[in-house]
Structure formats: structure tokens, C-alpha cells
Scaffold this motif. Sequence first.
Motif, short mmCIF file in Angstrom:
data_model
loop_
_atom_site.label_atom_id
_atom_site.label_comp_id
_atom_site.label_asym_id
_atom_site.label_seq_id
_atom_site.Cartn_x
_atom_site.Cartn_y
_atom_site.Cartn_z
N ALA A 35 0.81 -1.04 0.07
CA ALA A 35 -0.17 0.06 0.01
C ALA A 35 0.95 1.25 0.05
N GLY A 36 0.33 2.42 -0.57
CA GLY A 36 1.17 3.59 -0.58
C GLY A 36 1.41 4.09 0.71
N ARG A 37 1.94 5.29 0.80
CA ARG A 37 2.42 6.05 1.87
C ARG A 37 1.01 6.44 2.81
N ASN A 38 1.30 6.17 3.91
CA ASN A 38 0.25 6.61 5.16
C ASN A 38 -1.05 5.46 5.05
N ALA A 39 -0.67 4.18 4.54
CA ALA A 39 -1.64 3.13 4.50
C ALA A 39 -1.13 1.73 5.15
N THR A 40 -2.11 1.26 5.71
CA THR A 40 -1.85 -0.08 6.52
C THR A 40 -2.68 -1.17 5.95
N ILE A 41 -2.34 -2.37 5.52
CA ILE A 41 -3.18 -3.44 4.91
C ILE A 41 -3.66 -4.40 6.12
N ARG A 42 -4.82 -4.64 6.10
CA ARG A 42 -5.53 -5.80 7.07
C ARG A 42 -6.24 -6.85 6.02
N ARG A 43 -5.84 -8.03 6.49
CA ARG A 43 -6.33 -9.09 5.70
C ARG A 43 -7.81 -9.41 6.14
N GLU A 44 -8.34 -9.29 7.12
CA GLU A 44 -9.44 -9.57 7.64
C GLU A 44 -10.24 -8.20 8.42
N VAL A 45 -11.53 -8.25 8.47
CA VAL A 45 -12.10 -7.32 9.48
C VAL A 45 -12.33 -8.04 10.74
N ASP A 46 -11.68 -7.51 11.70
CA ASP A 46 -11.84 -8.02 12.96
C ASP A 46 -12.50 -7.15 13.94
N ALA A 47 -13.76 -7.56 14.21
CA ALA A 47 -14.65 -6.67 15.15
C ALA A 47 -14.25 -6.02 16.49
N GLU A 48 -13.36 -7.17 17.18
CA GLU A 48 -12.69 -6.32 18.24
C GLU A 48 -11.73 -5.41 18.04
N GLU A 49 -10.89 -5.61 16.99
CA GLU A 49 -10.20 -4.70 16.55
C GLU A 49 -10.64 -3.49 16.00
N ILE A 50 -11.52 -3.47 15.31
CA ILE A 50 -12.41 -2.22 15.17
C ILE A 50 -12.80 -1.59 16.25
N ARG A 51 -13.48 -2.31 17.00
CA ARG A 51 -13.91 -1.50 18.53
C ARG A 51 -12.99 -0.64 19.10
N ALA A 52 -11.47 -1.51 19.15
CA ALA A 52 -10.60 -0.79 19.78
C ALA A 52 -9.97 0.21 19.25
N LEU A 53 -10.16 0.20 17.72
CA LEU A 53 -9.61 1.33 17.01
C LEU A 53 -10.49 2.40 17.08
N LYS A 54 -12.11 2.37 17.15
CA LYS A 54 -12.71 3.25 17.50
C LYS A 54 -12.72 3.98 18.87
#
Length: 192
Positions: free
Chosen positions: A95-114
Motif C-alpha cells: 500500500a502507498g504512503r500512510n496506508a496499512t493493510i489488514r487481511r480481515e475485518v476483526d470486530a474487536e480490533e475495529i472496536r478498539a480502533l474506535k
Amino acid sequence: MRKIVLMASVSLDGFMEGPDREIDWHVVDDELHQHFNDLLRGMGAFLEGRVTYQLMEDFWPTADSDPSTTETEAEFAGIWRETPKIVFSRTLEHAGRNATIRREVDAEEIRALKAQPGGDLCLGGADLGATFMRLDLVDEYRIYVHPVLIGRGKPLFPDSAVRTGLRLAETREFGSGVVLLRHERRAVAPAE
């Protein structure tokens, strides 16, 4: 706590893109583009699927170097470069500058991000949006209805057995005829 905001443009008949993935029917004039800039400038990150990310990454990182680019478009090019991006893809290797790749959507990881400090999280892309809806992760819907019927294509909302209660929080009509419908989650869905 940050919100996950699904932003999408749709035709009046509910499609995000035509049958051949075309979006040439979008009516994005300077007024609407400035609205997007003002909104997106405050986002903490863009959450995107591979297709949406690659479409954006193919154009926006250098768009402001093109002399035909409008001032509003050049402003967005800077917003695109500076805003962190999380790209959900099983196939994308880099991915380009300032981008991170995630392979799956992990609901707990998303809630932690929020739960982290910063601006809301802007969700884009039909397939990724469907995944976030299925996992009950979308807090707000910003749907931009364009004044066109395209007849067929990819619908924004997939079939679902889940009812989600929403509250209309804002409407706005733009000079182009595009209408914003902003809905927020309600705690409980209304009974049938």
C-alpha cells in the motif's frame, strides 16, 4: 468514542456503481467536492476495501500536480495523502504512503480502533461496507443520492435478516440535485 461513518454515493434506485463498475453518473461539482473536503479533513482515518483504495490511490496522490486540477480537487489531494488509511484486502501486497493493510475485518480490533482518540473513521466501498454492516459496526450513514436512475449495478445495501434502527440526523440538497441523507444509529430498531 469515535464513530464509523459509512459514506456512499448512490443512484436514486440505490446502486453504488453500474453493472460494469462505472461511476461516471456521479454528479460531483465544486460545491459537493468542497463539502466532502470539509467533512473528510477531520476524519481520523479512511477504512477502505482494495477496489476503492486502488481507485483513489491511482489518482489522488499526485492530482494536485496536474495544471487542470481545480483548487477544490487539489485541496482533496492533500487530505488524501495526509489521512491515514486502513485497507482491507486479502490480495494487495503493498500500500502507498500512510496506508496499512489488514487481511480481515476483526470486530474487536475495529472496536478498539474506535476507542482510540482522534477523528471519526470514514468507511468506503460496497463490499467492505457490507461486512461492517453485517458485523454491526456502522454508527452513521452519510448517503449521497444522485439524481439519476441507472437501472442495474451493485446495490449499496446487501440483503440482510437484521433490522437496524436509524434516526434521520440531517438532510441537505446541493445545487446539482444531489441530496445528503445522514442517519445515525438508534439504540433499538422499531417493531414491525
